[in-house]
Write a protein that holds these residues in place. Structure first.
Motif, PDB file in Angstrom:
ATOM      1  N   UNK A 145       0.809  -1.215   0.000  1.00 42.62           N
ATOM      2  CA  UNK A 145       0.000   0.000   0.000  1.00 42.62           C
ATOM      3  C   UNK A 145       0.840   1.261   0.000  1.00 42.62           C
ATOM      4  N   UNK A 146       2.113   1.112  -0.284  1.00 41.70           N
ATOM      5  CA  UNK A 146       3.022   2.254  -0.424  1.00 41.70           C
ATOM      6  C   UNK A 146       3.486   2.208  -1.882  1.00 41.70           C
ATOM      7  N   UNK A 196       5.838  -0.606  -3.585  1.00 35.78           N
ATOM      8  CA  UNK A 196       5.187  -1.685  -4.331  1.00 35.78           C
ATOM      9  C   UNK A 196       5.731  -1.778  -5.758  1.00 35.78           C
ATOM     10  N   UNK A 197       5.950  -0.630  -6.409  1.00 33.86           N
ATOM     11  CA  UNK A 197       6.525  -0.652  -7.765  1.00 33.86           C
ATOM     12  C   UNK A 197       7.913  -1.282  -7.758  1.00 33.86           C
ATOM     13  N   UNK A 198       8.713  -0.938  -6.755  1.00 35.63           N
ATOM     14  CA  UNK A 198      10.064  -1.494  -6.663  1.00 35.63           C
ATOM     15  C   UNK A 198      10.024  -2.992  -6.390  1.00 35.63           C
ATOM     16  N   UNK A 199       9.138  -3.416  -5.518  1.00 37.93           N
ATOM     17  CA  UNK A 199       9.008  -4.850  -5.233  1.00 37.93           C
ATOM     18  C   UNK A 199       8.581  -5.611  -6.492  1.00 37.93           C
ATOM     19  N   UNK A 200       7.637  -5.045  -7.231  1.00 39.62           N
ATOM     20  CA  UNK A 200       7.209  -5.682  -8.486  1.00 39.62           C
ATOM     21  C   UNK A 200       8.390  -5.811  -9.450  1.00 39.62           C
ATOM     22  N   UNK A 227      10.429 -12.851  -1.558  1.00 34.87           N
ATOM     23  CA  UNK A 227       9.018 -13.045  -1.225  1.00 34.87           C
ATOM     24  C   UNK A 227       8.774 -13.052   0.284  1.00 34.87           C
ATOM     25  N   UNK A 228       9.595 -13.750   1.027  1.00 39.24           N
ATOM     26  CA  UNK A 228       9.363 -13.795   2.478  1.00 39.24           C
ATOM     27  C   UNK A 228       9.669 -12.445   3.119  1.00 39.24           C
ATOM     28  N   UNK A 229      10.681 -11.751   2.604  1.00 42.14           N
ATOM     29  CA  UNK A 229      11.019 -10.435   3.154  1.00 42.14           C
ATOM     30  C   UNK A 229       9.871  -9.450   2.911  1.00 42.14           C
ATOM     31  N   UNK A 230       9.365  -9.417   1.688  1.00 41.61           N
ATOM     32  CA  UNK A 230       8.270  -8.501   1.359  1.00 41.61           C
ATOM     33  C   UNK A 230       7.012  -8.877   2.133  1.00 41.61           C
TER      34      UNK A 230
END
Length: 175
Positions: free
Chosen positions: A33-34, A38-42, A142-145
């Motif tokens: 929700x940030x 979120x764009x960076x994680x994607x 994945x686990x970190x995010x």
């Protein structure tokens, strides 16, 4: 928060080849929700998928060591982007006075140290070890995010709300 496992986010090799889908799926469970984060994680998930795709192509390709160049480039790109992302995330944590900043930064440092060691020893890596590394990278991201990053969300969201409120109040005073 909805319960899920990492397996829910991973497409197995057989499924990938038959559907031409991504190896790691981005799902709403991973969204914080940030928007900037979120764009960076994607993008990190996308880089993970590109690395895996390069490995799969190498496995079915024509032998030799040509796979090393593609994989090394994909790994370096992932490491560099992770560093950029971590720096941005840490700026937000500091700006919002997140209490867990030191521990979170330590997670990032340990991850970068692991990636750096892998890159230093890359010349000795076999293709099966490269697949193992891709699995490690995917699982860590994945686990970190999904778990660790979610800890800072309430603080950063509150920081953004307060910042927006202050800006609105300043605009109202100038009218």
């Amino acid at each position: 928060m909805e319960a899920f496992s990492l397996d829910d986010l991973i497409v197995n090799d057989a499924e990938q080849s038959s559907t031409n889908s991504e190896w790691v799926k981005w799902t709403p469970n991973l969204e914080l929700g940030i928007p900037v984060i979120d764009r960076q994680h994607k993008h990190l998930v996308s880089l993970c998928n590109e690395l895996h795709e390069s490995l799969v192509k190498s496995r079915s390709g024509s032998g030799g060591n040509a796979w090393r160049i593609a994989i090394a480039n994909a790994m370096r790109q992932t490491v560099e982007y992770a560093r950029t992302h971590f720096a941005d995330e840490e700026k937000l944590m500091r700006a919002s006075n997140f209490d867990g900043y030191a521990a979170h930064r330590q997670h990032h440092c340990e991850f970068i140290q692991t990636l750096t060691k892998v890159l230093i020893n890359f010349d000795d890596m076999s293709l099966p070890l490269a697949f193992d590394f891709a699995d490690y990278l995917r699982d860590w991201i994945l686990s970190h995010v999904a778990c660790v990053d979610k800890l800072y969300c309430p603080v950063i969201k509150s920081f953004y709300r307060n910042l927006k409120l202050q800006q609105q109040q300043a605009e109202n005073k100038t009218e």
